[in-house]
Each structure stands twice: as C-alpha cells, then as structure tokens.
Write an enzyme that holds these catalytic residues in place. Structure first.
Site, PDB file in Angstrom:
ATOM      1  N   SER A 121       0.843  -1.192   0.000  1.00  0.00           N
ATOM      2  CA  SER A 121       0.000   0.000   0.000  1.00  0.00           C
ATOM      3  C   SER A 121       0.872   1.235   0.000  1.00  0.00           C
ATOM      4  O   SER A 121       2.085   1.161   0.221  1.00  0.00           O
ATOM      5  CB  SER A 121      -0.911   0.022   1.233  1.00  0.00           C
ATOM      6  OG  SER A 121      -0.160   0.394   2.371  1.00  0.00           O
TER       7      SER A 121
ATOM      8  N   TYR B  28       0.215  -1.288  10.043  1.00  0.00           N
ATOM      9  CA  TYR B  28      -0.146  -1.593   8.664  1.00  0.00           C
ATOM     10  C   TYR B  28       1.026  -1.326   7.721  1.00  0.00           C
ATOM     11  O   TYR B  28       1.334  -2.134   6.836  1.00  0.00           O
ATOM     12  CB  TYR B  28      -1.362  -0.729   8.294  1.00  0.00           C
ATOM     13  CG  TYR B  28      -1.972  -0.978   6.945  1.00  0.00           C
ATOM     14  CD1 TYR B  28      -2.688  -2.138   6.688  1.00  0.00           C
ATOM     15  CD2 TYR B  28      -1.878  -0.025   5.937  1.00  0.00           C
ATOM     16  CE1 TYR B  28      -3.287  -2.339   5.451  1.00  0.00           C
ATOM     17  CE2 TYR B  28      -2.468  -0.224   4.702  1.00  0.00           C
ATOM     18  CZ  TYR B  28      -3.179  -1.382   4.469  1.00  0.00           C
ATOM     19  OH  TYR B  28      -3.760  -1.588   3.247  1.00  0.00           O
TER      20      TYR B  28
ATOM     21  N   LYS C 207       2.940  -4.056   5.397  1.00  0.00           N
ATOM     22  CA  LYS C 207       2.854  -3.915   3.944  1.00  0.00           C
ATOM     23  C   LYS C 207       4.229  -3.792   3.283  1.00  0.00           C
ATOM     24  O   LYS C 207       4.437  -4.299   2.178  1.00  0.00           O
ATOM     25  CB  LYS C 207       1.973  -2.721   3.580  1.00  0.00           C
ATOM     26  CG  LYS C 207       0.486  -2.963   3.803  1.00  0.00           C
ATOM     27  CD  LYS C 207       0.017  -4.223   3.097  1.00  0.00           C
ATOM     28  CE  LYS C 207      -1.479  -4.354   3.015  1.00  0.00           C
ATOM     29  NZ  LYS C 207      -1.883  -5.640   2.385  1.00  0.00           N
TER      30      LYS C 207
END
Length: 298
Positions: free
Chosen positions: A152, A165, A169
């Site tokens: 992302s 996150y 990622k």
C-alpha cells in the site's frame, strides 16, 4: 493480446468483498477456476462467516464459471495447508495466488497496543507468508506459478496512524523481492500491487467524491496482468482511479570517501551529495547494492 486464464486455478484471499471479490470475478470471467477464500470477519479482524465467500462463488457459478469457497483464516497454517490440499485434490494444480486478505487497526503509535501491532502483522505479513508457503513447492514442481502480494501507499511512503499496517505492507515487498529471485528458475513469478481503491477498508479514510472514482475495477487490471502468463517478476505496480505507476526502491550514486574521512562529520558535510538523486539506480538484488557501495559508487 488477450489475457486469459483458461485451465488455471487461482486462490484469492480476502475475496468475499472489495478488491478480492473483484479479482475473483474477473479471473473467473477470463476462464480461471477460483478459490474464494475469506474468513468473513469485520474490518478489524473480529468474527468469522463463510457467507461472503459463498456469495461470490454463487455469482461465479451463476455466470457459468467454476469456484469453491474457503473460510480458512490466513493466520491458521493448518487450515490453509488443508485448503491447498483440497484444491489440489479437486482441480489438480494451483497456478495463481493473490494475497489480498487484510485488516485495519489504525491508531497513532502512542495509543497502539502491541496486540494491535502484532495482529495486523499476523494477518498481512504472516498471512502472506503462510499462504505462499502452502503453494510454493507445488508451483515449483509444476514449473508454473504466479503470486501477487498486496502492499500500500502506507507501506511504501507512510501514512499517519498506520505504523502496524505500514510495517506489514513493506514487509510483503521484501518477501516478494527475495521470492522473485528464488522462484525465477522454476517459472514462479512474484509481484506486488499497491491498490488505491474504494473498499470496506478505505470507506472512512477518503472523501466520498474521491472514493467514487476508485472502485476495485480500477485496480483489478494491474493485478490480473501481474498474475498472467506473460507477467514480469519483482515488480511493484501502484493502481487505482485510472492511474498505473511503477514503484521502485532506488539507490543514489552517493559518495565514496577515504578511510581517514569516515566520520559523522563527513556524512553531515556530504549529505546533500549522498541524497542527490541524479543518476540513481534500481539494484536487482541486495548483493548488487553491496557491490555498488564497495566499488566506490554506482
């Protein structure tokens, strides 16, 4: 050139909604047999139900395709390996894996608990590892495999409140880079997509007028290309809203100094030259980066 997936078997994780659902439907429409894997939990990872996965399977079958549902959690290695065994027994092979499953537990790092951090890593990063490990040897043996990781903008560039996150990622990018090297001689290609899409995961993170332009159908073309027969390997594609871009981990020319000048003060004095992006390269491997450094620049 028409991209087809006839006689290919694909597993898509997190395929009950959003991007995963779009991937599953698009793969099936182009001839693939699809395993629709989805735990059926909430956005934060709580709960489970096979209802969403089965609904996508029903859509595929109604359109004349072949599909099966799986409610296995990507964090449960035994369940994922059992799913792979079931798929192999049913269809004889597995050609494509799209690691798409994910959750969010967004908080600033100050407020984030270690459990919040660990769970996001377990689902995104270890989930990708587990699913990939489950199909890896089969793909090597059949001399064909296409694996897609999902990173992302947070992993590549950072976003406020998403330390867990982002770490997960970017970890998937590192996994892709090594597996692309290890899979090359077995015709197992490994790539990564960085989606910018309106899904359940992003519905309250962006304004409605922007989300309206960013449906999953704007990401799916990049993802399907990256798992196609003629796909490249070790590629990161950003996709969404009609845009497609390649992302790279680059290396500047930097500077090379004599032994007696290897001091923090030298680094401080030369930091502008070190960071100068003119003539930067993209090393193929970590070893290539090391060679560039030891040879006095690239």
């Amino acid at each position: 050139m028409s991209i087809r997936f006839d006689n290919r078997v694909a597993i898509v994780t997190g395929a009950g909604n959003g991007l995963g659902r779009r991937y599953a439907l698009d793969l099936a429409a182009r001839g693939a047999k699809v395993v629709v894997n989805d735990l059926g939990g909430a956005r934060d990872g709580s709960g489970s139900s096979v209802t969403a996965a089965q609904a996508v399977v029903d859509e595929i079958v109604a359109a004349g395709g072949e599909a099966m549902a799986s409610g296995a959690s990507v964090t449960d290695a035994d369940a994922i390996f059992a799913m792979v065994d079931e798929v192999k027994a049913k269809w004889g092979r597995i050609d494509i894996l799209i690691n798409n499953a994910g959750i969010l537990r967004d908080k600033t790092f100050t407020k984030m608990t270690l459990d919040d951090f660990r769970l996001v890593l377990d689902v995104h990063l270890m989930g990708g590892v587990i699913c990939t490990k489950a199909v890896w040897d089969l793909m090597r043996e059949q001399a064909y495999g296409r694996i897609l990781m999902t990173t992302s903008s947070t992993g590549l560039y950072g976003n406020f409140g998403q330390a867990n996150y982002g770490a997960a990622k970017l970890g998937l990018v590192g996994l892709m880079k090594t597996l692309a090297l290890e899979g090359a001689k077995y015709n197992v290609k490994v790539n990564t997509v960085a989606p910018l899409a309106a899904t359940r995961m992003t519905e309250d993170l962006m304004p409605p007028e922007l989300l309206a332009k960013m449906g999953p159908e704007t990401v799916s073309p990049a993802s399907l290309y990256l798992v196609s027969e003629d796909a490249p390997t070790n590629v990161i594609l950003n996709a969404g809203g009609g845009g497609f871009e390649a992302a790279h981990v680059t290396l500047t020319k930097g500077v090379h100094v004599a032994a007696d000048a290897m001091t923090p003060e030298t680094v401080a004095a030369k930091i502008a030259d070190i960071r100068d992006r003119d003539g930067e390269i993209v090393p193929d491997t970590g070893a290539a980066q090391a060679q560039a450094a030891l040879s006095g620049g690239n």
